[in-house]
Design an enzyme around this catalytic site. Structure first.
Site, PDB file in Angstrom:
ATOM      1  N   GLY A 197      -0.078  -5.058   0.725  1.00 26.03           N
ATOM      2  CA  GLY A 197      -1.270  -4.955  -0.099  1.00 26.03           C
ATOM      3  C   GLY A 197      -1.106  -5.597  -1.461  1.00 26.03           C
ATOM      4  O   GLY A 197      -2.073  -6.062  -2.061  1.00 26.03           O
ATOM      5  N   GLU A 253       3.629  -5.982   7.230  1.00 24.96           N
ATOM      6  CA  GLU A 253       2.985  -4.891   7.967  1.00 24.96           C
ATOM      7  C   GLU A 253       3.449  -4.791   9.415  1.00 24.96           C
ATOM      8  O   GLU A 253       3.485  -3.694   9.990  1.00 24.96           O
ATOM      9  CB  GLU A 253       1.459  -5.054   7.917  1.00 24.96           C
ATOM     10  N   GLU A 313      -1.832  -9.170  -0.940  1.00 28.93           N
ATOM     11  CA  GLU A 313      -3.280  -9.281  -0.722  1.00 28.93           C
ATOM     12  C   GLU A 313      -4.041  -9.149  -2.038  1.00 28.93           C
ATOM     13  O   GLU A 313      -5.012  -9.873  -2.281  1.00 28.93           O
ATOM     14  CB  GLU A 313      -3.726  -8.211   0.271  1.00 28.93           C
ATOM     15  N   ALA A 339       0.842  -1.192   0.000  1.00 29.58           N
ATOM     16  CA  ALA A 339       0.000   0.000   0.000  1.00 29.58           C
ATOM     17  C   ALA A 339       0.878   1.243   0.000  1.00 29.58           C
ATOM     18  O   ALA A 339       2.072   1.183   0.315  1.00 29.58           O
ATOM     19  CB  ALA A 339      -0.920  -0.005   1.221  1.00 29.58           C
TER      20      ALA A 339
END
Length: 286
Positions: free
Chosen positions: A137, A160, A140, A94
Site C-alpha cells: 500500500g 502482496e 500504491e 497496509a
C-alpha cells in the site's frame, strides 16, 4: 468550457474555515503531521507518523490523509502538496493486523479500500517524497501522487503475493503503466523489490536525492509549481492524467479544449504579457 473555468476557479478560492480547522489544533491528527512549507507557505505538507509500525497504512491514517488533502484543496494559498514518511519508511504497506480477519463479504460489500483513492483525485499537484520502504500500500500511495522523488536508499515493491493476496489499491494498474508489463509482472508475482536507481531507470520516479536532502527538494519542487498559476496547473494536471485514460485522439481533443480554456483566464494574459515585456509574471489565480 465556461463552466469548466468557473468550477476550477471555485476550487481555488480559499476557505478560511477549512484552513482554520487544519492548522489551529496540533492535536487534531493521531497518525500524521500536517504543516505548510516553503518561503510563502504555499506547499501543503503531510508526514505519515506511525514510526513504530513503519507507517503502516491503517484505516485511521488514510482517513486523516483524506481530511488533510480536503483542507489543502480548499486553501487558496496552497499550490502543491508533499506527502512523505520518515527516513526509514515512507510506508511499509497496509496494516495487515487490521485486515487479517476481514471476510469477503465485508470487503466486497463495504468496498474495502475505496477511500484510499482520494490522493489520486486531488486536483492540486501532489509530490511523494519517498525514503526507505514503499511497499504494498505504501508503493500504491506513492503512485497515486503526481510526482515521485526518492531518497537514494528507497525501496519499492508490491509483496502482496507473499501474503496470499494481490494489490488492491491500484498496484497492478499504476505500476504496469509506470514501468511496463514485464517488470510489473515480475514485482507482483515474486514480491521482489526495486531500489531507487532501478525505480528511476524504469520510470517510476523522476529524481533521486541523498536521504537528508529529499524532503527539502520535494518542497522546492512544490514551490516551483505553486509559483505558477494554480488555476492553470489544475488544467495541466488534468491533461497529463488524461493520457492514461483516453486514446491519443481523445486526449488531444481534451488538451486542445483545456488549452483554449486558458485564454479565458487573467493568468494566461498576464503570463504572455509579462513574457513580451521581459518581466516576471504576477499570477493571481484567476
Amino acid at each position: 468550457m465556461a463552466s469548466l473555468y468557473r468550477s476550477a476557479a471555485v476550487l481555488l478560492k480559499p476557505s478560511r474555515a477549512a484552513a482554520t480547522r487544519l492548522y489551529s489544533s496540533g492535536g487534531q491528527y493521531e497518525y500524521i503531521m500536517v504543516d505548510k512549507r516553503g518561503e510563502k507557505k504555499n506547499v501543503g505538507f503531510i508526514q505519515l507518523n506511525r514510526p513504530k509500525a513503519l507507517n503502516a497504512l491503517c484505516d485511521g491514517l488514510m482517513l486523516e490523509i483524506n481530511q488533510a488533502l480536503d483542507a489543502f484543496e480548499a486553501d487558496g494559498n496552497v499550490g502543491a502538496i508533499v506527502v512523505t514518511g520518515n527516513e526509514r519508511a515512507f510506508a511499509a504497506g497496509a496494516d495487515i493486523k487490521e485486515m487479517q480477519n476481514r471476510t469477503f463479504q465485508e470487503c466486497y460489500g463495504g468496498n474495502f479500500l475505496a477511500h484510499w483513492n482520494r490522493v489520486a483525485t486531488v486536483k492540486k499537484p501532489v509530490i511523494a517524497a519517498v525514503n526507505g520502504f514503499a511497499l504494498g500500500g505504501g508503493c500504491e500511495l506513492a503512485m497515486m501522487c503526481d510526482i515521485i522523488y526518492a531518497g537514494e536508499k528507497a525501496q519499492f515493491g508490491q509483496p502482496e503475493i507473499l501474503l496470499g493476496t494481490i494489490p488492491g489499491a491500484g498496484g497492478t494498474q499504476r505500476l504496469t503503466r509506470a514501468v511496463g508489463k514485464s517488470l510489473a509482472m515480475e514485482m507482483v508475482l515474486t514480491g521482489d523489490r526495486i531500489n531507487a536507481q532501478e525505480a528511476k531507470q524504469s520510470g517510476l520516479v523522476s529524481k533521486v536525492f541523498p536521504v537528508d536532502e529529499l524532503v527539502s527538494q520535494a518542497v522546492k519542487c512544490g514551490e516551483k509549481i505553486a509559483a505558477n498559476s494554480k488555476l492553470v496547473s489544475v488544467m495541466a494536471k488534468e491533461a497529463v492524467n488524461a493520457a492514461f485514460e483516453l486514446t491519443l485522439a481523445e486526449g488531444n481533443r481534451l488538451e486542445k479544449r483545456l488549452f483554449h480554456s486558458t485564454f479565458a483566464t487573467d493568468d494566461r494574459k498576464e503570463g504572455m504579457t509579462a513574457f513580451v515585456e521581459k518581466r516576471k509574471a504576477s499570477f493571481q489565480d484567476k
